[in-house]
Design a protein around this motif. Structure first.
Motif, PDB file in Angstrom:
ATOM      1  N   GLN A 205      86.857  80.067  98.921  1.00 38.58           N
ATOM      2  CA  GLN A 205      86.199  78.847  98.472  1.00 38.58           C
ATOM      3  C   GLN A 205      87.043  77.644  98.890  1.00 38.58           C
ATOM      4  N   VAL A 206      86.354  76.558  99.244  1.00 40.51           N
ATOM      5  CA  VAL A 206      87.026  75.325  99.662  1.00 40.51           C
ATOM      6  C   VAL A 206      86.639  74.210  98.703  1.00 40.51           C
ATOM      7  N   VAL A 207      87.639  73.459  98.229  1.00 45.33           N
ATOM      8  CA  VAL A 207      87.392  72.300  97.375  1.00 45.33           C
ATOM      9  C   VAL A 207      87.786  71.049  98.155  1.00 45.33           C
ATOM     10  N   LEU A 208      86.829  70.164  98.358  1.00 51.89           N
ATOM     11  CA  LEU A 208      87.091  68.897  99.035  1.00 51.89           C
ATOM     12  C   LEU A 208      87.454  67.865  97.973  1.00 51.89           C
ATOM     13  N   ALA A 209      88.742  67.511  97.912  1.00 56.58           N
ATOM     14  CA  ALA A 209      89.264  66.592  96.903  1.00 56.58           C
ATOM     15  C   ALA A 209      90.131  65.542  97.588  1.00 56.58           C
ATOM     16  N   ALA A 210      89.588  64.947  98.637  1.00 53.14           N
ATOM     17  CA  ALA A 210      90.358  64.040  99.484  1.00 53.14           C
ATOM     18  C   ALA A 210      90.158  62.574  99.126  1.00 53.14           C
ATOM     19  N   GLY A 211      89.819  62.299  97.875  1.00 55.82           N
ATOM     20  CA  GLY A 211      89.692  60.912  97.451  1.00 55.82           C
ATOM     21  C   GLY A 211      88.668  60.147  98.250  1.00 55.82           C
ATOM     22  N   PRO A 330      79.618  72.604  93.082  1.00 51.86           N
ATOM     23  CA  PRO A 330      79.192  73.158  94.368  1.00 51.86           C
ATOM     24  C   PRO A 330      78.248  72.230  95.116  1.00 51.86           C
ATOM     25  N   THR A 331      78.324  72.299  96.426  1.00 47.97           N
ATOM     26  CA  THR A 331      77.391  71.599  97.297  1.00 47.97           C
ATOM     27  C   THR A 331      76.309  72.566  97.753  1.00 47.97           C
ATOM     28  N   ALA A 332      75.402  72.068  98.584  1.00 53.65           N
ATOM     29  CA  ALA A 332      74.350  72.930  99.132  1.00 53.65           C
ATOM     30  C   ALA A 332      74.896  73.901 100.172  1.00 53.65           C
ATOM     31  N   LEU A 333      76.145  73.701 100.622  1.00 51.64           N
ATOM     32  CA  LEU A 333      76.784  74.623 101.555  1.00 51.64           C
ATOM     33  C   LEU A 333      77.586  75.638 100.744  1.00 51.64           C
ATOM     34  N   PRO A 334      77.206  76.911 100.763  1.00 55.11           N
ATOM     35  CA  PRO A 334      77.945  77.916 100.002  1.00 55.11           C
ATOM     36  C   PRO A 334      79.433  77.893 100.354  1.00 55.11           C
ATOM     37  N   GLY A 335      80.252  78.018  99.336  1.00 59.18           N
ATOM     38  CA  GLY A 335      81.696  78.040  99.542  1.00 59.18           C
ATOM     39  C   GLY A 335      82.366  76.690  99.519  1.00 59.18           C
ATOM     40  N   LEU A 336      81.594  75.601  99.541  1.00 59.73           N
ATOM     41  CA  LEU A 336      82.175  74.258  99.547  1.00 59.73           C
ATOM     42  C   LEU A 336      81.878  73.553  98.228  1.00 59.73           C
ATOM     43  N   HIS A 337      82.921  73.110  97.551  1.00 61.60           N
ATOM     44  CA  HIS A 337      82.806  72.388  96.292  1.00 61.60           C
ATOM     45  C   HIS A 337      83.435  71.003  96.432  1.00 61.60           C
ATOM     46  N   LEU A 338      83.022  70.089  95.580  1.00 59.62           N
ATOM     47  CA  LEU A 338      83.567  68.728  95.583  1.00 59.62           C
ATOM     48  C   LEU A 338      84.284  68.433  94.280  1.00 59.62           C
ATOM     49  N   ASP A 355      90.095  71.575  84.475  1.00 57.59           N
ATOM     50  CA  ASP A 355      89.493  72.675  83.718  1.00 57.59           C
ATOM     51  C   ASP A 355      88.124  73.057  84.289  1.00 57.59           C
ATOM     52  N   ALA A 356      87.310  72.039  84.598  1.00 57.36           N
ATOM     53  CA  ALA A 356      85.955  72.311  85.090  1.00 57.36           C
ATOM     54  C   ALA A 356      85.984  73.017  86.437  1.00 57.36           C
ATOM     55  N   MET A 357      86.840  72.542  87.346  1.00 57.25           N
ATOM     56  CA  MET A 357      86.892  73.155  88.669  1.00 57.25           C
ATOM     57  C   MET A 357      87.456  74.572  88.596  1.00 57.25           C
ATOM     58  N   ALA A 358      88.422  74.810  87.719  1.00 55.85           N
ATOM     59  CA  ALA A 358      88.961  76.162  87.577  1.00 55.85           C
ATOM     60  C   ALA A 358      87.902  77.110  87.027  1.00 55.85           C
ATOM     61  N   ASP A 359      87.096  76.637  86.077  1.00 53.67           N
ATOM     62  CA  ASP A 359      85.997  77.465  85.570  1.00 53.67           C
ATOM     63  C   ASP A 359      85.038  77.829  86.699  1.00 53.67           C
ATOM     64  N   LEU A 360      84.702  76.827  87.517  1.00 49.28           N
ATOM     65  CA  LEU A 360      83.781  77.061  88.628  1.00 49.28           C
ATOM     66  C   LEU A 360      84.363  78.061  89.620  1.00 49.28           C
ATOM     67  N   LEU A 361      85.616  77.864  89.992  1.00 49.24           N
ATOM     68  CA  LEU A 361      86.231  78.699  91.015  1.00 49.24           C
ATOM     69  C   LEU A 361      86.480  80.120  90.529  1.00 49.24           C
ATOM     70  N   ASP A 363      84.956  81.596  87.604  1.00 55.39           N
ATOM     71  CA  ASP A 363      83.826  82.241  86.937  1.00 55.39           C
ATOM     72  C   ASP A 363      82.483  81.957  87.593  1.00 55.39           C
ATOM     73  N   GLY A 364      82.439  81.012  88.526  1.00 55.30           N
ATOM     74  CA  GLY A 364      81.206  80.744  89.252  1.00 55.30           C
ATOM     75  C   GLY A 364      80.275  79.741  88.624  1.00 55.30           C
ATOM     76  N   ALA A 365      80.690  79.072  87.537  1.00 55.02           N
ATOM     77  CA  ALA A 365      79.804  78.109  86.880  1.00 55.02           C
ATOM     78  C   ALA A 365      80.609  76.967  86.283  1.00 55.02           C
ATOM     79  N   LEU A 366      80.042  75.765  86.332  1.00 62.87           N
ATOM     80  CA  LEU A 366      80.653  74.611  85.695  1.00 62.87           C
ATOM     81  C   LEU A 366      80.436  74.669  84.184  1.00 62.87           C
ATOM     82  N   PRO A 367      81.390  74.158  83.400  1.00 60.90           N
ATOM     83  CA  PRO A 367      81.166  74.064  81.956  1.00 60.90           C
ATOM     84  C   PRO A 367      80.131  72.980  81.656  1.00 60.90           C
ATOM     85  N   PRO A 368      79.526  72.983  80.485  1.00 64.06           N
ATOM     86  CA  PRO A 368      78.437  72.049  80.180  1.00 64.06           C
ATOM     87  C   PRO A 368      78.789  70.583  80.365  1.00 64.06           C
ATOM     88  N   GLU A 369      80.016  70.172  80.018  1.00 60.40           N
ATOM     89  CA  GLU A 369      80.363  68.753  80.106  1.00 60.40           C
ATOM     90  C   GLU A 369      80.389  68.230  81.535  1.00 60.40           C
TER      91      GLU A 369
END
Length: 392
Positions: A205-211, A330-338, A355-361, A363-369
């Motif tokens: 999985q790739v997380v794009l966090a480049a500001g 997640p974005t519409a491209l599988p494997g790419l998150h923002l 916390d939210a990104m770690a849950d996603l990476l 467990d596969g899902a964002l927390p409700p907040e």
């Protein structure tokens, strides 16, 4: 290609948002890597570090308020955990904020903000000008009133970034100190990135966090490029001389001549004064005009500021989305998150984003907040991909 390394998660961008994502991911047992030539650099080096969920409230941003408040609630425990994990103090202070008005128009605007805060169930107290000066004797005699918000705290972003780098290293995060020049896409899935020196990094999985640069990474399909733009902010740093009488005990904010101004006192005697807000693209020049306006307005608010030592000027770029809220998930491209687009709330939103990104990476899902802030809330945009020029 010079080398090839693999991980479960590759975070592109080593600013505070990328770092907290990497740290939390590694804590969840994921093999995590970060690509950035200067981890801990970028906007955190300029930010003032106000944790201002209440005084930063703006009309139309009530949804974002919920996320801001949740992150503020987590900050004391987050600060304690990060301090223990890194062995470094991050300058967290529960000192509160005082927002003041200098004239009748400012007073009316501040009263309007107070009404919005009360409607939103927030805790703030209206003070007279005399009560404001009793709390902060250095304020100008002309202060007409203010809002006391004890729940808005502060942290030192430079210390925060440094501590996150150390915590990541101790958690086993691998740092690749180079630019991620291009996203790698294989069979319609993001699979890693190629660095400027040709090193190929692969990841599940790739997380794009480049500001503010998040929308300019080559290889990202046009339909998933994040709609993030830079907004320039200039900041001054002053120092209260040793032995000088206490200057300010808490963050002081105001609107002066229509411009927002803040003064953030650190325990080490530093006073951060900011910040301009300029739509000037990628320009990070410190200008005489910007410095003059900040000093002029600060002097009008706190006349004694001109007696302090002038130690630094700097300018940075806030990553801003169309609705001023972050893009998480997640974005519409599988494997790419923002994890980008935090605008003026990046430091505040650090705990909840991690916390939210770690849950996603993990467990596969964002927390409700975090679910209201999915990147898919925006239509596709197009940016010209260019080589990156500065840290996220």
């Amino acid at each position: 290609m010079h080398a090839h390394t693999s991980s479960d998660v590759l975070v592109v961008g080593g600013g505070i948002i990328g770092l907290v994502t990497a740290w939390r991911s590694a804590q969840r047992g994921l093999r995590t890597a970060v690509a950035d030539p200067e981890p801990g650099g970028g906007a955190a080096q300029v930010a003032a570090g106000m944790l201002a969920a209440v005084t930063e409230l703006h009309h139309g941003e009530q949804l974002l308020l919920g996320l801001n408040l949740e992150s503020a609630r987590r900050y004391p425990a987050f600060a304690a955990e990060l301090t223990e994990a890194s062995g470094q103090d991050i300058g967290y202070r529960a000192c509160g904020t005082l927002a003041v008005a200098l004239d009748a128009d400012d007073r009316a605007q501040l009263r309007d903000l107070h009404a919005l805060q009360l409607r939103s169930g927030l805790d703030s107290a209206w003070l007279t000008g005399r009560e404001c000066r009793r709390l902060e004797p250095m304020l100008a005699p002309g202060v007409r009133g203010g809002l006391r918000v004890d729940g808005d705290h502060q942290v030192d972003p430079r210390r925060l970034a440094k501590a996150l780098v150390t915590a990541c290293e101790r958690a086993g995060v691998v740092f690749h100190r180079g630019w991620a020049e291009r996203l790698t896409v294989l069979r319609d899935r993001a699979t890693g990135a190629v660095l400027a020196d040709g090193t190929a990094l692969t990841a599940g999985q790739v997380v794009l966090a480049a500001g503010s640069l998040s929308g300019r990474l080559a290889g990202v399909p046009a339909e998933v490029l994040p709609p993030v733009r830079p907004v320039k902010g200039q900041v001054l740093r002053l120092t209260v001389p040793p032995g000088y009488a206490p200057f300010l005990s808490r963050t002081v904010r105001a609107v002066v001549r229509g411009s927002h101004l803040y003064l953030v006192p650190r325990e080490n005697g530093e006073l951060v004064v900011g910040a301009t807000s300029e739509e000037l693209g990628w320009d990070t020049t410190v200008t005489a005009g910007g410095v003059y306006e900040l000093l002029r307005d600060a002097h009008e608010l706190v006349p004694g500021v001109t007696e302090l030592r002038f130690t630094e000027t700097c300018a940075g770029l806030r990553p801003t989305s169309p609705d001023n809220a972050p893009l998480l998930g997640p974005t519409a491209l599988p494997g790419l998150h923002l994890a980008t687009g935090h605008f003026r709330n990046g430091v505040l939103l650090t705990p909840v984003t991690g916390d939210a990104m770690a849950d996603l990476l993990a467990d596969g899902a964002l927390p409700p907040e975090a679910r209201p802030f999915t990147p898919r809330r925006f239509p596709p945009v197009r940016h010209p991909p260019v080589r990156q020029e500065q840290s996220a």
